[in-house]
Design a protein around this motif. Structure first.
Motif, mmCIF file in Angstrom:
data_model
loop_
_atom_site.group_PDB
_atom_site.id
_atom_site.type_symbol
_atom_site.label_atom_id
_atom_site.label_comp_id
_atom_site.label_asym_id
_atom_site.label_seq_id
_atom_site.Cartn_x
_atom_site.Cartn_y
_atom_site.Cartn_z
ATOM 1 N N GLY A 126 0.794 -1.224 0.000
ATOM 2 C CA GLY A 126 0.000 0.000 0.000
ATOM 3 C C GLY A 126 0.823 1.268 0.000
ATOM 4 O O GLY A 126 0.284 2.375 0.029
ATOM 5 N N ALA A 127 2.152 1.156 -0.069
ATOM 6 C CA ALA A 127 3.007 2.355 -0.015
ATOM 7 C C ALA A 127 2.866 3.217 -1.264
ATOM 8 O O ALA A 127 3.215 4.401 -1.249
ATOM 9 N N GLY A 128 2.382 2.621 -2.359
ATOM 10 C CA GLY A 128 2.210 3.391 -3.597
ATOM 11 C C GLY A 128 3.129 2.938 -4.720
ATOM 12 O O GLY A 128 3.310 3.645 -5.710
ATOM 13 N N LYS A 129 3.697 1.752 -4.596
ATOM 14 C CA LYS A 129 4.626 1.248 -5.623
ATOM 15 C C LYS A 129 3.939 1.125 -6.983
ATOM 16 O O LYS A 129 4.470 1.559 -8.002
ATOM 17 N N GLY A 130 2.761 0.518 -6.990
ATOM 18 C CA GLY A 130 2.037 0.318 -8.249
ATOM 19 C C GLY A 130 1.598 1.647 -8.847
ATOM 20 O O GLY A 130 1.727 1.878 -10.052
ATOM 21 N N THR A 131 1.091 2.533 -7.985
ATOM 22 C CA THR A 131 0.630 3.851 -8.438
ATOM 23 C C THR A 131 1.788 4.630 -9.059
ATOM 24 O O THR A 131 1.673 5.208 -10.142
ATOM 25 N N LEU B 41 7.776 -4.028 -13.880
ATOM 26 C CA LEU B 41 7.835 -5.475 -13.675
ATOM 27 C C LEU B 41 7.332 -5.755 -12.262
ATOM 28 O O LEU B 41 8.092 -5.691 -11.288
ATOM 29 N N SER B 42 6.038 -6.024 -12.139
ATOM 30 C CA SER B 42 5.425 -6.257 -10.830
ATOM 31 C C SER B 42 5.191 -7.754 -10.652
ATOM 32 O O SER B 42 4.383 -8.351 -11.370
ATOM 33 N N THR B 43 5.894 -8.345 -9.688
ATOM 34 C CA THR B 43 5.674 -9.785 -9.462
ATOM 35 C C THR B 43 4.255 -10.033 -8.955
ATOM 36 O O THR B 43 3.660 -11.066 -9.259
ATOM 37 N N GLY B 44 3.694 -9.073 -8.197
ATOM 38 C CA GLY B 44 2.310 -9.231 -7.740
ATOM 39 C C GLY B 44 1.358 -9.322 -8.925
ATOM 40 O O GLY B 44 0.500 -10.219 -8.991
ATOM 41 N N ASP B 45 1.509 -8.412 -9.913
ATOM 42 C CA ASP B 45 0.647 -8.448 -11.106
ATOM 43 C C ASP B 45 0.856 -9.740 -11.894
ATOM 44 O O ASP B 45 -0.099 -10.340 -12.398
ATOM 45 N N MET B 46 2.122 -10.158 -12.017
ATOM 46 C CA MET B 46 2.402 -11.396 -12.774
ATOM 47 C C MET B 46 1.743 -12.596 -12.099
ATOM 48 O O MET B 46 1.163 -13.463 -12.757
#
Ligand code: AP5
Ligand code: ZN
Length: 215
Positions: A10-15, A29-34
């Protein structure tokens, strides 16, 4: 340029990654999204990851490093990579060094987004995303400009992540403190870490990140 965006859930990495992709043509390259894509597609990796993710624990180092390795190998050398949510353990940090070296790349910056724990829970429990394009929103801090309509693609379908409940968030935070925060000193020793205050508005955080990239 290759950078790591580090920070608790929730820190804002994806945003911030989405902003960097738009402003600088970098690749996220987001391992969470992958992993979520693998769960959705029902692949063997997805089947192994699903319950681990729902508990808020970490998926095996080997699975995520293999995902990153494959994605990076398919990228053109001039495209910069944003590592979002990877590495998360000492073994992953070591694997990343190896993957980067094999691809003739190096790390320019490790940027840590610092956000208070209470704010993290509030951000995550209010998060939703576009079911079509994946654009990220928040019930109060970052709603679509036109209520119920995605700013980016106009879709009216939205979704929430199954791991975005308070109990799982607490486990994800504990995993961050126990396994991910300890990888920072190794990067600090290389002089590539910058910590920024992730509590400010999205644009303010984005400006701070751009200043680091330009330094
Ligand atoms: P992952 O998908 O990586 O989740 P996470 O690290 O918990 O991070 P989040 O996506 O929750 O948060 P974020 O920092 O991207 O914040 P966001 O920008 O969305 O991982 C999920 C799971 O997959 C893990 O638990 C694990 O099981 C597995 N996994 C993934 N990678 C792995 C790995 N390497 N190894 C092992 N397992 C792995 O923002 C959150 C909300 O806040 C949004 O609603 C947004 O609109 C809002 N917001 C953002 N910035 C601001 C701001 N400045 N002010 C106000 N609101 C804001
Ligand atoms: Zn959309």
């Amino acid at each position: 340029m290759n950078i790591i965006l580090l920070g608790p859930p929730g820190a804002g990495k994806g945003t911030q990654s989405a902003g960097l992709v738009e402003r600088h043509g970098m690749r996220q390259l987001s391992t969470g999204d992958m992993l979520r894509a693998a769960v959705k597609a029902g692949t063997p990796v997805g089947l192994r990851a699903k319950e681990v993710m729902e508990r808020g624990e970490l998926v095996s180092d080997e699975i995520v490093s293999d995902l990153i390795d494959a994605e990076l190998a398919a990228m053109t050398p001039e495209t910069g990579a944003i590592f979002d949510g990877y590495p998360r353990t000492a073994a992953q940090a070591e694997a990343l060094d190896d993957i980067l070296a094999r691809n003739g790349r190096s790390l320019a910056h490790v940027i840590e987004l610092e956000v208070d724990e209470d704010a993290l829970v509030e951000r995550i429990t209010g998060r939703f995303s576009c079911g079509n394009c994946g654009a990220l929103y928040h019930d109060t801090a970052n709603p679509p400009r036109n209520p119920g309509v995605c700013d980016t693609c106009g879709s009216t379908e939205f979704k929430r992540r199954p791991d975005d409940n308070e109990e799982t968030v607490r486990t994800r935070m504990a995993e961050y403190r126990a396994k991910t925060a300890p990888i920072l000193p190794g990067y600090e020793a290389r002089g590539i870490v910058t910590r920024i205050d992730g509590m400010g508005p999205i644009d303010t955080v984005a400006r701070q990140i751009d200043a680091i990239l330009a330094s």
